[in-house]
Design an enzyme around this catalytic site. Structure first.
Site, PDB file in Angstrom:
ATOM      1  N   LYS A  66       0.218   6.069   4.660  1.00  0.00           N
ATOM      2  CA  LYS A  66       0.248   4.578   4.375  1.00  0.00           C
ATOM      3  C   LYS A  66       1.390   3.884   5.417  1.00  0.00           C
ATOM      4  O   LYS A  66       2.182   4.729   5.833  1.00  0.00           O
ATOM      5  CB  LYS A  66       0.932   4.093   3.052  1.00  0.00           C
ATOM      6  CG  LYS A  66       2.157   4.579   2.693  1.00  0.00           C
ATOM      7  CD  LYS A  66       3.200   3.794   1.915  1.00  0.00           C
ATOM      8  CE  LYS A  66       3.527   2.732   2.484  1.00  0.00           C
ATOM      9  NZ  LYS A  66       4.354   1.942   1.518  1.00  0.00           N
ATOM     10  N   ASN A 124       0.888  -1.150  -0.086  1.00  0.00           N
ATOM     11  CA  ASN A 124       0.043   0.024   0.037  1.00  0.00           C
ATOM     12  C   ASN A 124       0.806   1.279  -0.017  1.00  0.00           C
ATOM     13  O   ASN A 124       1.748   1.517   0.846  1.00  0.00           O
ATOM     14  CB  ASN A 124      -0.844  -0.119   1.220  1.00  0.00           C
ATOM     15  CG  ASN A 124      -1.655   0.975   1.509  1.00  0.00           C
ATOM     16  OD1 ASN A 124      -1.827   1.793   0.725  1.00  0.00           O
ATOM     17  ND2 ASN A 124      -2.319   1.140   2.698  1.00  0.00           N
ATOM     18  N   CYS A 125       0.689   2.049  -0.868  1.00  0.00           N
ATOM     19  CA  CYS A 125       1.577   3.444  -0.795  1.00  0.00           C
ATOM     20  C   CYS A 125       0.702   4.500  -1.510  1.00  0.00           C
ATOM     21  O   CYS A 125       1.354   5.528  -1.532  1.00  0.00           O
ATOM     22  CB  CYS A 125       2.905   3.158  -1.964  1.00  0.00           C
ATOM     23  SG  CYS A 125       2.265   2.673  -3.421  1.00  0.00           S
ATOM     24  N   VAL A 126      -0.429   4.582  -1.378  1.00  0.00           N
ATOM     25  CA  VAL A 126      -1.073   5.638  -1.734  1.00  0.00           C
ATOM     26  C   VAL A 126      -2.185   6.078  -0.287  1.00  0.00           C
ATOM     27  O   VAL A 126      -2.843   5.139   0.012  1.00  0.00           O
ATOM     28  CB  VAL A 126      -2.080   5.541  -2.736  1.00  0.00           C
ATOM     29  CG1 VAL A 126      -2.615   6.929  -3.258  1.00  0.00           C
ATOM     30  CG2 VAL A 126      -1.337   4.935  -4.021  1.00  0.00           C
TER      31      VAL A 126
END
Lengths: 431, 138, 349
Positions: free
Chosen positions: A251, A244-246
Site C-alpha cells: 500500500k 488504504n492499508c491492505v
C-alpha cells in the site's frame, strides 16, 4: 510552480513539556496536548500515544498509515488539503518538514488489515519505517460505530497529528538543516526550455476499491475521479492521502505519497536526460468498465501532452495488475515507451506466476520483490498495539504468531516492504 | 427483476451478508473456489465479467468470501469472451498459488465477520452501478 | 583416494549394460566410476572421487518410479557420499526424467548437494528445474567433453558451501523461481534509468520477464448435440493389450490410433495402460475408467449424440515435451476434421 521543502533533521524523539525540536535534534512532544487534539473526535473511545525509535526492540502492529509531519510556512493552503483544511491548491511556496520523524496510526479496524513495523532485527530491514522516529497513535473505537466512520476518524487523526507536530515544532523556532527546491513551470515553458530532451510523464495509479482500499485527492474519493493531471509539487503537500492499508507491504502510505520517489527521481533527471512534463493520476476501480475508461483517458492525456516515455506505478496486486497491464498496452500501442513498477506474488517457493496479467509490450519492468517470501521475525521486548490478529493478517497464517512472541509471516505483512512506488531497494531475480 | 436490456446481470456469491433471496443473486456453497467454479461454468457458456474476479490485495484463498458480477450473453451469441476467460484463469491460478487460510477460533470468527463485511463494501459500488441492490451494512 | 566422496547415477546404456533391450533392468550398484564416470573422475582428481555408480534401466524407472527412486536412493546411501551426479542425459527423455527425479530425491531426502546435466529441451528439465541444479548440455553424447567440466565446476562449488550466483553467470539452467534481493538503488531510480535507456533505443534488462501465454481460443460450443459425431481420445495411456505400437511409458515420442468397431466396453482383456506416471492397478482392472467407452456407447444408444467415431487415438501424457504435444494435436485434429467429427472428448489423468 515552485516549492521549497525546508527539512529539519530529527535525531530522536521523547515526551516533553512542549512540542518542539530541541537543539540536539530531538523532537519533544507534549503528550497531553497531542492526545487532547486527537480526542476531539468523539468517535474514539480511547486514544493512546507511544514512541518508537530506530533500534528499539519494539514491534508496532496493526499499522494503518504512516504520515510525515509537514506544514505550510509560505504559500497558499495547508498540507492535506480537503482532508483537514480547505481545498486551495497547494504545492507552492515553502513547506516545513520534520525529516526523520513519522506519525504511525495503529488500531484494529478489521481483524486482518494489520501491518507490522519492527524497529530492530530482521523485520527492520524490510520496512522503511524502522529508520524513522515514530510517534504511534493507538485507537479504540466507540462501541457500535459504523466501520467507515471509524476508518475516517483514524485517517484524519494521523493527518492532524502530523500537522500538529510540524506546526508546533516550526512555531517553536525549529530551523531547517537543508532546503530542497522543486520547480516545474507550465508545459509550454518546459517544451521551449528542453526541446531536444524526451518528454516523460509519470502515470500514478491509485488504489480505489472501497473501504480500506481507497485513496483521496484533495479530499475526494479517487474512485470518483477520471484520470487527470496533478503537479508533482502538490503531492509533496499531501494532496494525495492514503485510506488504504491492505495489504501492508504494497500500500502507498501517506508518507510515500508525500515522498514519492518516482517524482524525486524524475526531478533529479529533469533537464539532464529527460523533460519531466508532468504527472497523471489514475485509479484502480473494481468494475471493468471503470478500468477501461480510466486507462483510455489516462493514455489519451499522455498523448495530448506529447509524452514519449511513461513510468507507471501500481498499487496493490490482483485486479490492479489488470490496470497496470492495460495502461502499458495502450500506451505502447500509441507509441509511448513504458516502464512499469510492480511487486510480485510468486508464492512461497517463488515459482508461481508473479502477476495476474501480462502483455508482451511490458518488456521493461522494475520489480519491488516477491511479497510471499517468508520472514522470521524475532520476539521483541515490547509490542505497541495488539498482536491478537497476526494469525489472520494478509500474509499470516494459522500458527504465524508463536507462543514465544516470534512471528513467521510473509513479507506481505510488513508495512511498506514492497512499496510499488519503488520506495525501497528491494527487488527480485530469477534463479 | 425488470429486464432492462437484452442481457442480464447476476451476482454469484457465497457471502451470507448480502441477505437471502435477493433478485439477481446466485448463492453458492463453499469457499471462494466454489464461487470461481460456478463462474467458470458461466464464462465457458459465454457470460462475461463486469467486475474483475480478483480482489485488489487478497489472494482468493486468504479470504473466505467472494462476490462476482457477471453479465449473460446477449442474443444467440454464446462464444467465449476471451478477456473474461483470461481473467478467470488468472484467478484460478492465484487460488493454486495461495495457501488456504484456516479461520479457526474466536479471532478467526471475528475475522470472518470482518471479511464478509469487507466483501460487501468492496462490491457495493459495483452492484449499485448495475442495479443489483445491496443491503445497507449494519 | 582423497577429498569428497561422489556417487554417480546413470542408465543402462551409459552403464555399459546394453541398449533399449536392457531398459528394464532394476537398480544395481558398482564400485568406483563406470563409463562417463571416468571422465568425471579425471576432472575431479585431487578434490573428489567417484566411489560408486548406481545404474537403473530407463524403462524400469519410468514404469516403477516410486520403487526405483527408493531403491536408487538406498544404493546411493550405501556409499555414504558427500554429493551425487546424475547423467548427463543429453536429450534422452526417460533418462532425463530419471536423472531429475533421482537428483530431486537426493536433495530432499538425503540432503546432499547434487547436479544433473541434460539438453535444454529434455522433458526432465521442465519437470525438475525448480528443485534441481541442471547444467545445459548438447543434445547428444558427443557433448560429454563440455558437460563434464561444467558439471564438475558447479558440483565443487556446492560442496565447498559456496553460494551459487545467478544461472547465467554460473552456467546452469534457470530454475524459474523468483528470489528477493536488495539492489544498490531504489526501485524508482532503477525505473527512470530503464526508461531513459529504452527511449534511447539502448539495451536494458527487465527485472521481470513477462510470461508468454500460448492462448488457444476455445471452439464454439456444439449447438446440436443430438446430431453430433463425437470422437474419444486419451493421453492416459490406454492401449490394446500388449501395447502393439510400443508407446513409451514416459516422454512418448508417438501417438497411436485404433478402431472401436464392434467394441462396446474397454475391458481388461482387450486393453491395458502403458502410462508410467500413475498407479496402473485401477486402470488395468477396468480401462473404462480412463477411456470411458462403455458410458459413451450407452449414450450413443440413448441418442444423447448421433455417433461415436470408430477411430480412437491414444498417447501417454507423461513428461511429453510441449513441442510433441502440439505436433500430435495438430495432426490428430486435422484428421478428425476430415472424418467429420464435431467434438472430441479427451481424457487425461
Amino acid at each position: 510552480m515552485r516549492l521549497e521543502l525546508h527539512r529539519a533533521r530529527v535525531k530522536g524523539i521523547r515526551w516533553g513539556s512542549a512540542t518542539a525540536l530541541a537543539g540536539d535534534g530531538v523532537l519533544q512532544v507534549n503528550r497531553d496536548e497531542l492526545l487532547a487534539l486527537i480526542r476531539e473526535d468523539g468517535r474514539f473511545a480511547g486514544v493512546d500515544a507511544d514512541l518508537a525509535s530506530p533500534g528499539d526492540r519494539v514491534r508496532i502492529v496493526p499499522v494503518k498509515d504512516v504520515v510525515e509531519p509537514r506544514c505550510k510556512i509560505e504559500g497558499d493552503g495547508e498540507v492535506f488539503p480537503g482532508m483537514i483544511g480547505d481545498v486551495e491548491t497547494v504545492g507552492q511556496g515553502k513547506t516545513f518538514v520534520l525529516d526523520g520523524a513519522a506519525v504511525v496510526t495503529c488500531g484494529k479496524i478489521v481483524g486482518f488489515q494489520e501491518g507490522i513495523i519492527d524497529m530492530s532485527g530482521v523485520g527492520a530491514e524490510y520496512t522503511p519505517y524502522s529508520v524513522t522516529f515514530n510517534l504511534v497513535l493507538i485507537f479504540r473505537p466507540v462501541d457500535g460505530i459504523e466501520i467507515y466512520e471509524y476508518e475516517q476518524a483514524c485517517r484524519l487523526a494521523g493527518l492532524k497529528a502530523a500537522l500538529y507536530l510540524a506546526r508546533s515544532a516550526h512555531e517553536s523556532g525549529a530551523a531547517a538543516d537543508r532546503v530542497e527546491t522543486f520547480e516545474l513551470p507550465s508545459v509550454p515553458e518546459l517544451l521551449s526550455a528542453y526541446p531536444k530532451l524526451p518528454r516523460v510523464a509519470y502515470l500514478y495509479q491509485l488504489q480505489t476499491q472501497g473501504l480500506l482500499h481507497d485513496t483521496y485527492v484533495y479530499g475526494l474519493d479517487a474512485k470518483r475521479l477520471i484520470a487527470t493531471i496533478i503537479h508533482p509539487n502538490e503531492t509533496m503537500d499531501g494532496a494525495i492521502v492514503s485510506g488504504n492499508c491492505v495489504s501492508s507491504c504494497d500500500k502507498n502510505s501517506t508518507f510515500t505519497h508525500q515522498n514519492n520517489p518516482v517524482i524525486s527521481a524524475l526531478y533529479a533527471r529533469h533537464g539532464v536526460d529527460l523533460n519531466f512534463v508532468g504527472v497523471i493520476i489514475s485509479n484502480e476501480n473494481v468494475t471493468l468498465i471503470d478500468k477501461r475508461r480510466s486507462s483510455a483517458y489516462a493514455v489519451k492525456l499522455a498523448r495530448i501532452l506529447g509524452i514519449e516515455g511513461l513510468v507507471i506505478s501500481e498499487e496493490g496486486f490482483g485486479n490492479p495488475d489488470a490496470d497496470l497491464i492495460m495502461n502499458c498496452h495502450r500506451a505502447e500501442i500509441a507509441g509511448i515507451r513504458t516502464v512499469l513498477i510492480t511487486d510480485e506474488y510468486a508464492g512461497r517457493d517463488g515459482a508461481s506466476q508473479s502477476l495476474a496479467d501480462a502483455t508482451k509490450e511490458a518488456d521493461a519492468v522494475v520489480s519491488c520483490g516477491n511479497a510471499n517470501m517468508i520472514v522470521e521475525l524475532p520476539k521483541m521486548d515490547r509490542v505497541i498495539g495488539y498482536t491478537d490478529y497476526v494469525d489472520v493478517i494478509a500474509g499470516g497464517f494459522s500458527g504465524s504468531l508463536r507462543a514465544d512472541g516470534s512471528i513467521e509471516v510473509e513479507l506481505q505483512a510488513i508495512t511498506g516492504a514492497t512499496c510499488e512506488l519503488g520506495f525501497t531497494r528491494m527487488g527480485a531475480k530469477t534463479l | 427483476m425488470i429486464q432492462k436490456t437484452a442481457s442480464h446481470v447476476i451476482c454469484v456469491t457465497n457471502n451470507p451478508d448480502w441477505g437471502p433471496g435477493r433478485d439477481g443473486f446466485e448463492y453458492v456453497d463453499g469457499g471462494p473456489w466454489g464461487v470461481f467454479k460456478r463462474a467458470r461454468d458461466l464464462v465457458h457458456g459465454g457470460w462475461r465479467f463486469l467486475a474483475h474476479p480478483l480482489y485488489g490485495n487478497f489472494n482468493p484463498m486468504r479470504h473466505p468470501y467472494r462476490t462476482l458480477l457477471l453479465e449473460s450473453p446477449s442474443g444467440g451469441d454464446r462464444s467465449v469472451d476471451m478477456e473474461s476467460f483470461s481473467m478467470l484463469e488468472a484467478a484460478l491460478e492465484s487460488c493454486r498459488a495461495g495457501m488456504a487460510k484456516n479461520y479457526g477460533g474466536e479471532s478467526g470468527e471475528a475475522a470472518r465477520r470482518d471479511f464478509a463485511k469487507l466483501d460487501c463494501e468492496l462490491m457495493r459500488d459495483a452492484l449499485n452501478r448495475y442495479c443489483l441492490w445491496a443491503p445497507v451494512i449494519s | 583416494m582423497s577429498g569428497y566422496r561422489i556417487v554417480h547415477y546413470m542408465n543402462q546404456f551409459f552403464g555399459g549394460i546394453g541398449g533399449e533391450e536392457s531398459a528394464g533392468i532394476k537398480p544395481e550398484s558398482r564400485s568406483g566410476a563406470v563409463g562417463p564416470g571416468m571422465a568425471f573422475s579425471k576432472a575431479l582428481q585431487g578434490k573428489a572421487e567417484i566411489v560408486g555408480t548406481v545404474i537403473c534401466g530407463d524403462g524400469y524407472f519410468a514404469e516403477n518410479m516410486d520403487e526405483a527412486v527408493e531403491e536408487v536412493l538406498r544404493l546411493i546411501g550405501e556409499f555414504k557420499p558427500d554429493a551425487v551426479i546424475t547423467g548427463p542425459a543429453f536429450n534422452a527423455g526417460r533418462y532425463g526424467t530419471a536423472c531429475g527425479s533421482v537428483a530431486d530425491a537426493v536433495g530432499k531426502k538425503l540432503k546432499l548437494p547434487v547436479v544433473s546435466g541434460m539438453y535444454q529441451e529434455n522433458p526432465g528439465v521442465d519437470l525438475y528445474r525448480k528443485s534441481v541444479i541442471i547444467i545445459p548440455t548438447s543434445d547428444n553424447a558427443r557433448g560429454i567433453k563440455d558437460a563434464v567440466p561444467a558439471m564438475t565446476n558447479i558440483l565443487l562449488k556446492l560442496l565447498s558451501g559456496e553460494a551459487l550466483g545467478d544461472p547465467r553467470t554460473e552456467g546452469y539452467l534457470e530454475r524459474g523461481i523468483r528470489v528477493n534481493t536488495f539492489h544498490p538503488r531504489s526501485g524508482a531510480e532503477r525505473a527512470v534509468d530503464m526508461l531513459v535507456l529504452k527511449m534511447r533505443g539502448e539495451k536494458f534488462e527487465t527485472e521481470y520477464p513477462m510470461p508468454v501465454f500460448d492462448r488457444v481460443a476455445p471452439a464454439d460450443p456444439i449447438k446440436d448435440l443430438k446430431g453430433a459425431k463425437i470422437a474419444l481420445l486419451t493421453d492416459g495411456g490406454i492401449v490394446p493389450t500388449g501395447n502393439p505400437d510400443r508407446i513409451e511409458a514416459s516422454s512418448a515420442t508417438k501417438y497411436a490410433t485404433y478402431s472401436f468397431e464392434g467394441v462396446r466396453s474397454a475391458t481388461s482383456d482387450l486393453y491395458q495402460t502403458a502410462h508410467g506416471g500413475y498407479d496402473p492397478t485401477y486402470a488395468n482392472q477396468n480401462p473404462n475408467r480412463v477411456l470411458p467407452l462403455d458410458v459413451l456407447r450407452d449414450m450413443e444408444d440413448e441418442g444423447v449424440f448421433a455417433k461415436l467415431h470408430e477411430t480412437w487415438y491414444t498417447t501417454v501424457g507423461n513428461g511429453t515435451p510441449v513441442a510433441n504435444g502440439k505436433k500430435f494435436g495438430s495432426e490428430i485434429g486435422a484428421q478428425l476434421k476430415k472424418d467429420g467429427v464435431d467434438a472430441v472428448i479427451l481424457t487425461s489423468t
